[in-house]
Design a protein around this motif. Sequence first.
Motif, PDB file in Angstrom:
ATOM      1  N   THR A   1       0.857  -1.176   0.000  1.00 21.26           N
ATOM      2  CA  THR A   1       0.000   0.000   0.000  1.00 21.26           C
ATOM      3  C   THR A   1       0.896   1.229   0.000  1.00 21.26           C
ATOM      4  O   THR A   1       1.782   1.360   0.847  1.00 21.26           O
ATOM      5  N   TYR A   2       0.649   2.121  -0.962  1.00 27.02           N
ATOM      6  CA  TYR A   2       1.447   3.325  -1.109  1.00 27.02           C
ATOM      7  C   TYR A   2       0.503   4.490  -1.351  1.00 27.02           C
ATOM      8  O   TYR A   2      -0.433   4.384  -2.140  1.00 27.02           O
ATOM      9  N   VAL A   3       0.761   5.616  -0.679  1.00 29.21           N
ATOM     10  CA  VAL A   3      -0.095   6.789  -0.817  1.00 29.21           C
ATOM     11  C   VAL A   3       0.798   8.020  -0.932  1.00 29.21           C
ATOM     12  O   VAL A   3       1.750   8.188  -0.166  1.00 29.21           O
ATOM     13  N   SER A   4       0.480   8.877  -1.890  1.00 27.21           N
ATOM     14  CA  SER A   4       1.175  10.142  -2.078  1.00 27.21           C
ATOM     15  C   SER A   4       0.149  11.254  -1.925  1.00 27.21           C
ATOM     16  O   SER A   4      -0.864  11.267  -2.622  1.00 27.21           O
ATOM     17  N   VAL A   5       0.406  12.167  -1.004  1.00 29.68           N
ATOM     18  CA  VAL A   5      -0.497  13.286  -0.743  1.00 29.68           C
ATOM     19  C   VAL A   5       0.213  14.581  -1.111  1.00 29.68           C
ATOM     20  O   VAL A   5       1.319  14.846  -0.629  1.00 29.68           O
ATOM     21  N   SER A   6      -0.411  15.379  -1.969  1.00 29.30           N
ATOM     22  CA  SER A   6       0.119  16.698  -2.327  1.00 29.30           C
ATOM     23  C   SER A   6      -0.811  17.757  -1.773  1.00 29.30           C
ATOM     24  O   SER A   6      -2.033  17.593  -1.801  1.00 29.30           O
ATOM     25  N   GLY A   7      -0.215  18.830  -1.280  1.00 26.19           N
ATOM     26  CA  GLY A   7      -1.052  19.896  -0.751  1.00 26.19           C
ATOM     27  C   GLY A   7      -0.230  21.072  -0.298  1.00 26.19           C
ATOM     28  O   GLY A   7       0.932  21.234  -0.692  1.00 26.19           O
ATOM     29  N   THR A   8      -0.851  21.885   0.532  1.00 21.27           N
ATOM     30  CA  THR A   8      -0.179  23.053   1.078  1.00 21.27           C
ATOM     31  C   THR A   8      -0.091  22.908   2.588  1.00 21.27           C
ATOM     32  O   THR A   8      -0.995  22.378   3.227  1.00 21.27           O
ATOM     33  N   ALA A   9       1.016  23.368   3.129  1.00 14.42           N
ATOM     34  CA  ALA A   9       1.244  23.262   4.567  1.00 14.42           C
ATOM     35  C   ALA A   9       1.268  24.654   5.184  1.00 14.42           C
ATOM     36  O   ALA A   9       1.728  25.612   4.561  1.00 14.42           O
ATOM     37  N   THR A  10       0.785  24.721   6.401  1.00 15.66           N
ATOM     38  CA  THR A  10       0.843  25.959   7.160  1.00 15.66           C
ATOM     39  C   THR A  10       1.247  25.635   8.592  1.00 15.66           C
ATOM     40  O   THR A  10       0.901  24.575   9.119  1.00 15.66           O
ATOM     41  N   GLU A  11       1.980  26.560   9.188  1.00 13.13           N
ATOM     42  CA  GLU A  11       2.298  26.427  10.602  1.00 13.13           C
ATOM     43  C   GLU A  11       1.091  26.914  11.390  1.00 13.13           C
ATOM     44  O   GLU A  11       0.510  27.947  11.089  1.00 13.13           O
ATOM     45  N   VAL A  12       0.701  26.121  12.385  1.00 15.97           N
ATOM     46  CA  VAL A  12      -0.433  26.470  13.240  1.00 15.97           C
ATOM     47  C   VAL A  12       0.063  26.457  14.681  1.00 15.97           C
ATOM     48  O   VAL A  12       0.292  25.395  15.255  1.00 15.97           O
ATOM     49  N   ASP A  13       0.246  27.632  15.255  1.00 16.86           N
ATOM     50  CA  ASP A  13       0.709  27.738  16.638  1.00 16.86           C
ATOM     51  C   ASP A  13      -0.521  27.917  17.525  1.00 16.86           C
ATOM     52  O   ASP A  13      -0.890  29.028  17.882  1.00 16.86           O
ATOM     53  N   ASP A  14      -1.147  26.803  17.834  1.00 19.29           N
ATOM     54  CA  ASP A  14      -2.422  26.804  18.561  1.00 19.29           C
ATOM     55  C   ASP A  14      -2.279  25.881  19.770  1.00 19.29           C
ATOM     56  O   ASP A  14      -2.268  24.654  19.630  1.00 19.29           O
ATOM     57  N   ARG A  15      -2.129  26.464  20.956  1.00 19.08           N
ATOM     58  CA  ARG A  15      -1.921  25.682  22.180  1.00 19.08           C
ATOM     59  C   ARG A  15      -3.083  24.733  22.476  1.00 19.08           C
ATOM     60  O   ARG A  15      -2.860  23.635  22.986  1.00 19.08           O
ATOM     61  N   ALA A  16      -4.300  25.121  22.162  1.00 21.18           N
ATOM     62  CA  ALA A  16      -5.447  24.236  22.406  1.00 21.18           C
ATOM     63  C   ALA A  16      -5.336  22.980  21.541  1.00 21.18           C
ATOM     64  O   ALA A  16      -5.575  21.861  22.014  1.00 21.18           O
ATOM     65  N   LYS A  17      -4.960  23.145  20.272  1.00 19.13           N
ATOM     66  CA  LYS A  17      -4.803  21.982  19.380  1.00 19.13           C
ATOM     67  C   LYS A  17      -3.600  21.142  19.801  1.00 19.13           C
ATOM     68  O   LYS A  17      -3.649  19.921  19.732  1.00 19.13           O
ATOM     69  N   ILE A  18      -2.526  21.791  20.215  1.00 13.44           N
ATOM     70  CA  ILE A  18      -1.362  21.037  20.697  1.00 13.44           C
ATOM     71  C   ILE A  18      -1.775  20.175  21.881  1.00 13.44           C
ATOM     72  O   ILE A  18      -1.436  18.989  21.946  1.00 13.44           O
ATOM     73  N   ASN A  19      -2.526  20.734  22.820  1.00 16.09           N
ATOM     74  CA  ASN A  19      -3.013  19.951  23.967  1.00 16.09           C
ATOM     75  C   ASN A  19      -3.914  18.809  23.511  1.00 16.09           C
ATOM     76  O   ASN A  19      -3.833  17.692  24.033  1.00 16.09           O
ATOM     77  N   GLU A  20      -4.773  19.079  22.540  1.00 14.39           N
ATOM     78  CA  GLU A  20      -5.706  18.068  22.047  1.00 14.39           C
ATOM     79  C   GLU A  20      -4.977  16.907  21.363  1.00 14.39           C
ATOM     80  O   GLU A  20      -5.338  15.753  21.538  1.00 14.39           O
ATOM     81  N   TYR A  21      -3.944  17.217  20.589  1.00 20.32           N
ATOM     82  CA  TYR A  21      -3.254  16.191  19.792  1.00 20.32           C
ATOM     83  C   TYR A  21      -2.054  15.567  20.509  1.00 20.32           C
ATOM     84  O   TYR A  21      -1.477  14.600  20.023  1.00 20.32           O
ATOM     85  N   TRP A  22      -1.669  16.100  21.658  1.00 20.91           N
ATOM     86  CA  TRP A  22      -0.493  15.611  22.371  1.00 20.91           C
ATOM     87  C   TRP A  22      -0.650  14.147  22.756  1.00 20.91           C
ATOM     88  O   TRP A  22      -1.710  13.714  23.210  1.00 20.91           O
ATOM     89  N   THR A  23       0.436  13.363  22.545  1.00 20.74           N
ATOM     90  CA  THR A  23       0.476  11.965  22.980  1.00 20.74           C
ATOM     91  C   THR A  23       1.841  11.697  23.613  1.00 20.74           C
ATOM     92  O   THR A  23       2.797  12.442  23.380  1.00 20.74           O
TER      93      THR A  23
END
Length: 167
Positions: A83-105
């Motif tokens: 299984t191989y997947v290639s994703v093309s797109g645009t990236a942005t930096e998101v400095d969002d402490r709430a999201k960092i807390n939500e996604y932290w593992t």
Amino acid sequence: MSTTTQDPKSIEKVLDLIKDIHIAMMTTVDEQKNLVSRPMAVIHTDADGSLWFFTKKSSPKVDQIEDNDSRVNIAFADTDNSTYVSVSGTATEVDDRAKINEYWTAEAKPWFPAGKEDPELTLLKVNTEMAEYWDSNSSRIVRLFQMVSGAITGTPPDMGENEKVYN
């Protein structure tokens, strides 16, 4: 190969294919216009196909994204299942402490010893514009047989499903 435009089922298929591939190669463009790839751990996926990653604010990839129209490619490979997947797109930096807390593992801790409060910790969000995947539904033995058969007969082997998905 087929092409699908804005089909939520196709985005679901892409997300399903990558859900167990935790490390991908992110490619950016450096100042000399070289393609530069590095392994990155996907920390979250959105239903619309957006991919989220932790990184350091001072990382060269953050500058490369800001300096080069934010174009990136994310490449996933599960060689055991072909299984191989290639994703093309645009990236942005998101400095969002709430999201960092939500996604932290706990898996992020070795990379960010100061934890989720690390002032260098930021998020990269990749908005998927196009994805292409190759997925073999066959076992390794069947794939090997098809490759050997193709080499003998001169007929390309059927290695599974291939589709381009535009978001």
